[in-house]
Design an enzyme around this catalytic site. Structure first.
Site, mmCIF file in Angstrom:
data_model
loop_
_atom_site.group_PDB
_atom_site.id
_atom_site.type_symbol
_atom_site.label_atom_id
_atom_site.label_comp_id
_atom_site.label_asym_id
_atom_site.label_seq_id
_atom_site.Cartn_x
_atom_site.Cartn_y
_atom_site.Cartn_z
ATOM 1 N N TYR A 1 -20.518 8.210 -67.870
ATOM 2 C CA TYR A 1 -20.998 8.297 -66.637
ATOM 3 C C TYR A 1 -22.180 9.288 -66.389
ATOM 4 O O TYR A 1 -23.077 9.128 -65.694
ATOM 5 C CB TYR A 1 -19.671 8.667 -65.684
ATOM 6 C CG TYR A 1 -18.690 7.621 -65.609
ATOM 7 C CD1 TYR A 1 -18.949 6.527 -64.876
ATOM 8 C CD2 TYR A 1 -17.562 7.772 -66.349
ATOM 9 C CE1 TYR A 1 -17.827 5.472 -64.729
ATOM 10 C CE2 TYR A 1 -16.610 6.785 -66.221
ATOM 11 C CZ TYR A 1 -16.663 5.663 -65.525
ATOM 12 O OH TYR A 1 -15.557 4.663 -65.353
ATOM 13 N N ASN B 1 -19.499 -2.763 -58.855
ATOM 14 C CA ASN B 1 -20.273 -3.920 -59.589
ATOM 15 C C ASN B 1 -19.725 -5.054 -59.190
ATOM 16 O O ASN B 1 -18.418 -5.261 -59.453
ATOM 17 C CB ASN B 1 -20.318 -3.541 -61.157
ATOM 18 C CG ASN B 1 -20.740 -4.792 -61.970
ATOM 19 O OD1 ASN B 1 -21.394 -5.458 -61.501
ATOM 20 N ND2 ASN B 1 -20.065 -4.573 -63.288
ATOM 21 N N CYS C 1 -19.533 -3.050 -66.922
ATOM 22 C CA CYS C 1 -19.192 -1.542 -66.319
ATOM 23 C C CYS C 1 -18.121 -1.007 -67.328
ATOM 24 O O CYS C 1 -17.777 0.364 -67.189
ATOM 25 C CB CYS C 1 -18.840 -1.612 -64.930
ATOM 26 S SG CYS C 1 -17.580 -2.986 -64.422
ATOM 27 N N HIS C 2 -17.379 -2.032 -68.060
ATOM 28 C CA HIS C 2 -16.111 -1.331 -68.640
ATOM 29 C C HIS C 2 -16.771 -0.565 -70.041
ATOM 30 O O HIS C 2 -16.084 0.089 -70.617
ATOM 31 C CB HIS C 2 -15.355 -2.514 -69.468
ATOM 32 C CG HIS C 2 -16.117 -3.650 -70.062
ATOM 33 N ND1 HIS C 2 -16.941 -4.712 -69.597
ATOM 34 C CD2 HIS C 2 -16.313 -3.668 -71.603
ATOM 35 C CE1 HIS C 2 -17.289 -5.391 -70.316
ATOM 36 N NE2 HIS C 2 -17.014 -4.745 -71.773
ATOM 37 N N GLU D 1 -14.618 -5.615 -77.903
ATOM 38 C CA GLU D 1 -15.897 -5.461 -78.486
ATOM 39 C C GLU D 1 -16.078 -4.651 -79.959
ATOM 40 O O GLU D 1 -16.883 -5.047 -80.422
ATOM 41 C CB GLU D 1 -16.704 -4.711 -77.377
ATOM 42 C CG GLU D 1 -16.974 -5.811 -76.494
ATOM 43 C CD GLU D 1 -17.935 -5.346 -75.179
ATOM 44 O OE1 GLU D 1 -18.454 -4.282 -75.352
ATOM 45 O OE2 GLU D 1 -17.823 -6.157 -74.172
#
Length: 152
Positions: A84, A107, A115-116, A142
């Site tokens: 952030y 979002n 946003c994760h 991911e």
């Protein structure tokens, strides 16, 4: 129109305006099932075969700052994380990490606009509108896929 898609992180509501995705909702309980490129792309994403969404997306609403944050989030590569604070610094206000978190929470198209991938200082797992268990699942998916692709 809202389509409901089953996923490993629970049902997702895909909000459409024509062919354009304008929203993704966690825990969707109503909507239609149907065919749409977003449904196919989300299935491929969760299967680990898609790393970049190509469906048309329109990020509606949001303040100027939120839209700038969403642009930064959209640029985070698959399998990577950004803090952030780093986003706040990139936007010219290093003290705005909490405001970045609020923008992430607003979002309208999570998962597709990832946003994760935004984490706390030291890669700490904090804050996610879909809940931390979902955020962890998305990041683990991911990371696994990125490693498999890198190491063959």
């Amino acid at each position: 129109m809202q389509l409901v898609v089953e996923s490993p992180i629970g049902p997702l509501g895909i909000v459409l305006d024509g062919d354009v995705v304008v929203g993704v909702r966690f825990g969707a309980t109503h909507g239609e099932s149907g065919e749409h490129p977003a449904v196919a792309e989300l299935a491929a994403y969760f299967a680990g075969t898609l790393t970049d969404f190509t469906v048309p997306v329109e990020l509606r609403g949001g303040s100027h700052f939120e839209r700038a944050v969403w642009d930064q989030i959209a640029a985070i590569p698959y399998g990577e994380m950004v803090t952030y604070g780093a986003i706040a610094t990139a936007l010219g206000d290093p003290g705005a990490a909490r405001a970045v978190g609020t923008a992430c929470n607003h979002n309208p198209v999570p998962v597709i606009v990832p946003c994760h991938r935004v984490v706390g200082a030291g890669a700490k797992l904090v804050g996610f509108g879909g809940g931390l268990p979902r955020k962890r699942q998305l990041l683990e998916l991911e990371a696994r896929v990125a490693l498999e692709r890198a190491w063959g």
